[in-house]
Motif scaffolding. Structure first.
Motif, mmCIF file in Angstrom:
data_model
loop_
_atom_site.group_PDB
_atom_site.id
_atom_site.type_symbol
_atom_site.label_atom_id
_atom_site.label_comp_id
_atom_site.label_asym_id
_atom_site.label_seq_id
_atom_site.Cartn_x
_atom_site.Cartn_y
_atom_site.Cartn_z
ATOM 1 N N GLY A 1 36.986 32.144 36.837
ATOM 2 C CA GLY A 1 36.080 32.613 35.733
ATOM 3 C C GLY A 1 34.679 32.047 35.558
ATOM 4 N N VAL A 2 34.464 30.899 36.557
ATOM 5 C CA VAL A 2 32.930 30.653 36.504
ATOM 6 C C VAL A 2 32.273 31.468 37.193
ATOM 7 C CG1 VAL A 2 31.532 28.642 37.448
ATOM 8 C CG2 VAL A 2 33.545 28.143 36.277
ATOM 9 N N VAL A 3 32.722 32.254 38.359
ATOM 10 C CA VAL A 3 32.155 33.121 39.219
ATOM 11 C C VAL A 3 31.667 34.319 38.309
ATOM 12 C CG1 VAL A 3 32.443 34.835 41.110
ATOM 13 C CG2 VAL A 3 33.286 32.520 41.258
ATOM 14 N N LEU A 4 32.507 34.625 37.272
ATOM 15 C CA LEU A 4 32.192 35.826 36.374
ATOM 16 C C LEU A 4 31.044 35.340 35.146
ATOM 17 C CD1 LEU A 4 35.648 37.229 35.524
ATOM 18 C CD2 LEU A 4 34.058 38.020 37.242
ATOM 19 N N SER A 5 31.006 34.215 35.002
ATOM 20 C CA SER A 5 30.292 33.901 33.696
ATOM 21 C C SER A 5 29.131 33.186 33.995
ATOM 22 C CB SER A 5 31.340 32.961 32.761
ATOM 23 O OG SER A 5 31.232 31.777 33.392
ATOM 24 N N CYS A 6 28.785 32.830 35.220
ATOM 25 C CA CYS A 6 27.625 31.848 35.295
ATOM 26 C C CYS A 6 26.462 32.758 36.463
ATOM 27 C CB CYS A 6 27.815 30.608 36.327
ATOM 28 S SG CYS A 6 28.736 29.344 35.263
ATOM 29 N N ALA A 7 25.175 32.394 35.961
ATOM 30 C CA ALA A 7 24.312 32.885 36.822
ATOM 31 C C ALA A 7 24.314 32.301 37.978
ATOM 32 C CB ALA A 7 22.941 32.709 36.140
ATOM 33 N N LEU B 1 30.410 38.227 46.845
ATOM 34 C CA LEU B 1 31.431 37.499 47.980
ATOM 35 C C LEU B 1 32.122 36.367 47.423
ATOM 36 C CD1 LEU B 1 32.587 37.734 50.754
ATOM 37 C CD2 LEU B 1 30.486 36.401 51.547
ATOM 38 N N VAL B 2 33.232 36.102 47.519
ATOM 39 C CA VAL B 2 34.038 35.029 46.759
ATOM 40 C C VAL B 2 34.829 34.428 47.821
ATOM 41 C CG1 VAL B 2 35.651 34.205 45.011
ATOM 42 C CG2 VAL B 2 33.830 35.925 44.493
ATOM 43 N N VAL B 3 34.545 33.084 48.400
ATOM 44 C CA VAL B 3 35.384 32.516 49.328
ATOM 45 C C VAL B 3 36.507 31.794 48.583
ATOM 46 C CG1 VAL B 3 35.354 30.721 51.173
ATOM 47 C CG2 VAL B 3 33.472 32.487 50.811
ATOM 48 N N ALA B 4 37.818 32.004 48.943
ATOM 49 C CA ALA B 4 38.872 31.145 48.558
ATOM 50 C C ALA B 4 39.322 30.333 49.675
ATOM 51 C CB ALA B 4 40.085 32.081 48.094
ATOM 52 N N GLY B 5 38.824 28.893 49.533
ATOM 53 C CA GLY B 5 39.171 28.020 50.588
ATOM 54 C C GLY B 5 38.385 26.715 49.912
ATOM 55 N N ALA C 1 43.297 33.872 41.027
ATOM 56 C CA ALA C 1 41.812 34.155 41.042
ATOM 57 C C ALA C 1 41.550 35.488 41.143
ATOM 58 C CB ALA C 1 41.065 33.481 42.260
ATOM 59 N N ARG C 2 42.214 36.330 41.972
ATOM 60 C CA ARG C 2 42.038 37.855 41.916
ATOM 61 C C ARG C 2 42.235 38.411 40.659
ATOM 62 N NH1 ARG C 2 43.541 42.368 41.503
ATOM 63 N NH2 ARG C 2 45.758 41.543 40.881
ATOM 64 N N ALA C 3 43.069 38.069 39.849
ATOM 65 C CA ALA C 3 43.505 38.576 38.651
ATOM 66 C C ALA C 3 42.349 38.364 37.526
ATOM 67 C CB ALA C 3 44.916 38.059 38.191
ATOM 68 N N VAL C 4 41.938 37.121 37.807
ATOM 69 C CA VAL C 4 40.857 37.018 36.923
ATOM 70 C C VAL C 4 39.627 37.768 37.279
ATOM 71 C CG1 VAL C 4 39.100 34.895 36.145
ATOM 72 C CG2 VAL C 4 41.558 34.538 36.214
ATOM 73 N N LEU C 5 39.199 37.882 38.452
ATOM 74 C CA LEU C 5 38.081 38.556 38.733
ATOM 75 C C LEU C 5 38.455 40.232 38.407
ATOM 76 C CD1 LEU C 5 37.307 36.962 42.308
ATOM 77 C CD2 LEU C 5 35.963 36.835 40.283
ATOM 78 N N LEU D 1 29.250 20.009 42.307
ATOM 79 C CA LEU D 1 28.776 20.905 41.214
ATOM 80 C C LEU D 1 29.374 21.026 40.102
ATOM 81 C CD1 LEU D 1 28.528 24.047 43.841
ATOM 82 C CD2 LEU D 1 26.549 22.618 42.910
ATOM 83 N N ASP D 2 30.252 20.026 39.815
ATOM 84 C CA ASP D 2 30.973 19.869 38.439
ATOM 85 C C ASP D 2 31.571 21.280 38.201
ATOM 86 O OD1 ASP D 2 30.209 17.221 38.306
ATOM 87 O OD2 ASP D 2 28.286 17.880 37.470
ATOM 88 N N LEU D 3 32.219 21.795 39.213
ATOM 89 C CA LEU D 3 32.937 23.091 38.995
ATOM 90 C C LEU D 3 34.423 22.794 38.907
ATOM 91 C CD1 LEU D 3 31.265 25.467 41.654
ATOM 92 C CD2 LEU D 3 30.943 25.469 39.023
ATOM 93 N N PRO D 4 35.307 23.502 38.046
ATOM 94 C CA PRO D 4 36.663 23.229 38.019
ATOM 95 C C PRO D 4 37.491 23.581 39.488
ATOM 96 C CG PRO D 4 36.182 25.599 37.183
ATOM 97 C CD PRO D 4 34.802 24.761 37.451
ATOM 98 N N LEU D 5 38.353 22.520 39.479
ATOM 99 C CA LEU D 5 39.221 22.549 40.719
ATOM 100 C C LEU D 5 40.442 23.668 40.699
ATOM 101 C CD1 LEU D 5 39.416 18.965 41.417
ATOM 102 C CD2 LEU D 5 38.225 20.454 42.907
#
Length: 262
Positions: A112-118, A59-63, A26-30, A101-105
């Motif tokens: 990637g969704v964190v980067l692309s979505c409003a 702020l991104v929570v990994a958990g 995830a860090r690499a994508v961000l 929220l129908d987000l990817p697991l």
């Protein structure tokens, strides 16, 4: 030239090797979008240290739901919940809010969704002493099942949820509960209720559809009350819940509203 996006990725110090690999993915994508600070925390006080130095970063929570719940609790207590853009990389056992929220697991896909979505504003469940819930809260056998599952998760992982539910269901005789939703009485306390579920997410325990019509941002709480407290009725309710047919059970009442009293 497009401005870089800055992120703080928060993970638990208790993460195992598999989770550590997912966090790094995830860090690499961000990092493709700009600087990322990876911070490992173990206590609420360490979360406050992260929030003190956020400085406008995302702020991104990994958990899982629990990790997100703790972060939301701290932000609300500080009066900052509406000012911080918050993302989630799912690393929990159940990840029920992510499912709602129908987000990817997959952690990298979620980043990637964190980067692309409003940003999307979600509802929050708040109790009368200031506690907050981000997905669902239980009274009765659901609470007992969650407690059992919590003790079993380190050994059983996702299987802890069904095992915990069976253990709680076998010994439960129900509770005397009065339940009102916006003044409408769902249970009057005269008989025994097996469980009360309140939430703005659809699922519990890794996808069990307790509140199948719930929407996290519609301004309403979904409430289900089961009076199936007898041995046969408990088995029937459990099977129907697993299959998503429990709202048709004659021992179940369902309502939606903005205020729930139990």
């Amino acid at each position: 030239m497009q401005a870089q996006t800055r992120h703080v990725l928060v993970a638990s110090v208790k993460a195992g090797s598999t989770d550590a690999e997912a966090v790094e993915a995830a860090r690499a994508v961000l990092a493709d979008a700009g600087p990322v600070e990876l911070v490992e925390t173990a206590t609420p006080e360490e979360l406050d240290t992260v929030l003190d130095s956020l400085d406008g970063r995302t702020l991104v929570v990994a958990g899982g739901d629990g990790s997100l719940h703790l972060m939301v609790t701290r932000l609300r207590a500080r009066g900052e919940l509406g000012d911080v853009r918050l993302g989630l990389v799912p690393l929990g056992t159940g990840n029920d809010l992510v499912r709602a929220l129908d987000l990817p697991l997959d952690p990298a896909a979620a980043a990637g969704v964190v980067l692309s979505c409003a940003p999307r504003a979600l509802d929050l469940i708040v109790d009368d002493v200031g506690g907050v819930v981000v997905n669902a809260v239980h009274v009765g056998v659901g609470a007992d099942a969650a407690a059992h599952a919590g003790r079993l998760k380190p050994r059983l992982g996702p299987l802890a949820y069904p095992v915990g539910a069976v253990a709680a269901g076998l010994r439960s005789t129900g509770w005397k509960l009065r339940v009102e939703v916006d003044g409408r009485v769902l249970a009057d306390g005269g008989g025994r209720s097996l469980m009360v579920g309140i939430g703005n997410g659809r699922g519990i325990g890794g996808g069990t559809p307790l509140l199948p019509h719930a929407e996290p941002d519609d301004g309403l709480l979904d409430v289900v009350v089961s009076s199936a407290s007898g041995p046969v009725a408990r088995v029937r309710f459990g099977a129907a819940l697993t299959a998503g047919r429990h709202l048709q059970d004659k021992a179940v009442r369902y309502a939606r509203g903005t205020t729930v009293e139990v």
